[in-house]
Motif scaffolding. Structure first.
Motif, PDB file in Angstrom:
ATOM      1  N   ALA A  26       0.828  -1.209   0.000  1.00 46.56           N
ATOM      2  CA  ALA A  26       0.000   0.000   0.000  1.00 46.56           C
ATOM      3  C   ALA A  26       0.863   1.260   0.000  1.00 46.56           C
ATOM      4  O   ALA A  26       0.549   2.237  -0.686  1.00 46.56           O
ATOM      5  CB  ALA A  26      -0.936  -0.005   1.206  1.00 46.56           C
ATOM      6  N   ARG A  29       2.207   1.712  -3.499  1.00 49.58           N
ATOM      7  CA  ARG A  29       1.155   2.221  -4.379  1.00 49.58           C
ATOM      8  C   ARG A  29       0.912   3.706  -4.140  1.00 49.58           C
ATOM      9  O   ARG A  29       0.736   4.475  -5.082  1.00 49.58           O
ATOM     10  CB  ARG A  29      -0.158   1.464  -4.142  1.00 49.58           C
ATOM     11  CG  ARG A  29      -0.283   0.214  -4.931  1.00 49.58           C
ATOM     12  CD  ARG A  29      -1.711  -0.311  -4.950  1.00 49.58           C
ATOM     13  NE  ARG A  29      -2.491   0.081  -3.783  1.00 49.58           N
ATOM     14  CZ  ARG A  29      -3.124  -0.741  -2.975  1.00 49.58           C
ATOM     15  NH1 ARG A  29      -3.074  -2.031  -3.185  1.00 49.58           N
ATOM     16  NH2 ARG A  29      -3.818  -0.298  -1.939  1.00 49.58           N
ATOM     17  N   ARG A  30       0.902   4.129  -2.878  1.00 49.62           N
ATOM     18  CA  ARG A  30       0.679   5.538  -2.552  1.00 49.62           C
ATOM     19  C   ARG A  30       1.800   6.405  -3.116  1.00 49.62           C
ATOM     20  O   ARG A  30       1.561   7.457  -3.718  1.00 49.62           O
ATOM     21  CB  ARG A  30       0.585   5.743  -1.045  1.00 49.62           C
ATOM     22  CG  ARG A  30       0.332   7.204  -0.655  1.00 49.62           C
ATOM     23  CD  ARG A  30       0.331   7.400   0.837  1.00 49.62           C
ATOM     24  NE  ARG A  30       1.519   6.926   1.514  1.00 49.62           N
ATOM     25  CZ  ARG A  30       2.667   7.593   1.575  1.00 49.62           C
ATOM     26  NH1 ARG A  30       2.788   8.762   1.006  1.00 49.62           N
ATOM     27  NH2 ARG A  30       3.700   7.090   2.220  1.00 49.62           N
ATOM     28  N   THR A  33       1.435   6.606  -6.861  1.00 50.02           N
ATOM     29  CA  THR A  33       0.291   7.465  -7.207  1.00 50.02           C
ATOM     30  C   THR A  33       0.642   8.928  -7.038  1.00 50.02           C
ATOM     31  O   THR A  33       0.298   9.765  -7.888  1.00 50.02           O
ATOM     32  CB  THR A  33      -0.920   7.102  -6.326  1.00 50.02           C
ATOM     33  OG1 THR A  33      -1.247   5.730  -6.543  1.00 50.02           O
ATOM     34  CG2 THR A  33      -2.117   7.958  -6.659  1.00 50.02           C
ATOM     35  N   GLU A  34       1.331   9.268  -5.963  1.00 52.87           N
ATOM     36  CA  GLU A  34       1.745  10.657  -5.752  1.00 52.87           C
ATOM     37  C   GLU A  34       2.718  11.113  -6.836  1.00 52.87           C
ATOM     38  O   GLU A  34       2.641  12.248  -7.311  1.00 52.87           O
ATOM     39  CB  GLU A  34       2.382  10.815  -4.371  1.00 52.87           C
ATOM     40  CG  GLU A  34       1.386  10.729  -3.236  1.00 52.87           C
ATOM     41  CD  GLU A  34       2.046  10.752  -1.872  1.00 52.87           C
ATOM     42  OE1 GLU A  34       3.289  10.733  -1.794  1.00 52.87           O
ATOM     43  OE2 GLU A  34       1.303  10.784  -0.874  1.00 52.87           O
TER      44      GLU A  34
END
Length: 68
Positions: A26, A29-30, A33-34
């Protein structure tokens, strides 16, 4: 000889390992994404500036291979 609660301990450790892996995934992924969001914002600003500088019609003509 195994203690009667060792099965519970093993299950709890396996669950903790799975939770740690899920958390790491997670976080990855964060971060990704950022990074993408930052890149997309930068591209949008460049396109907006280009649009304001050259005008929408000229930009459309260039996109379709036409233009002057």
């Amino acid at each position: 000889m195994r203690w009667p609660w060792s099965r519970d301990v093993d299950a709890a450790q396996a669950e903790a390992r799975a939770a740690a892996e899920e958390h790491a995934y997670a976080v990855d992924r964060r971060i990704e994404t950022e990074r993408k969001s930052t890149t997309e914002s930068r591209v949008a600003r460049v396109v907006r500036a280009e649009l304001e500088r050259n005008g929408y019609t000229e930009l459309l003509q260039q996109a379709w291979g036409g233009g002057r």
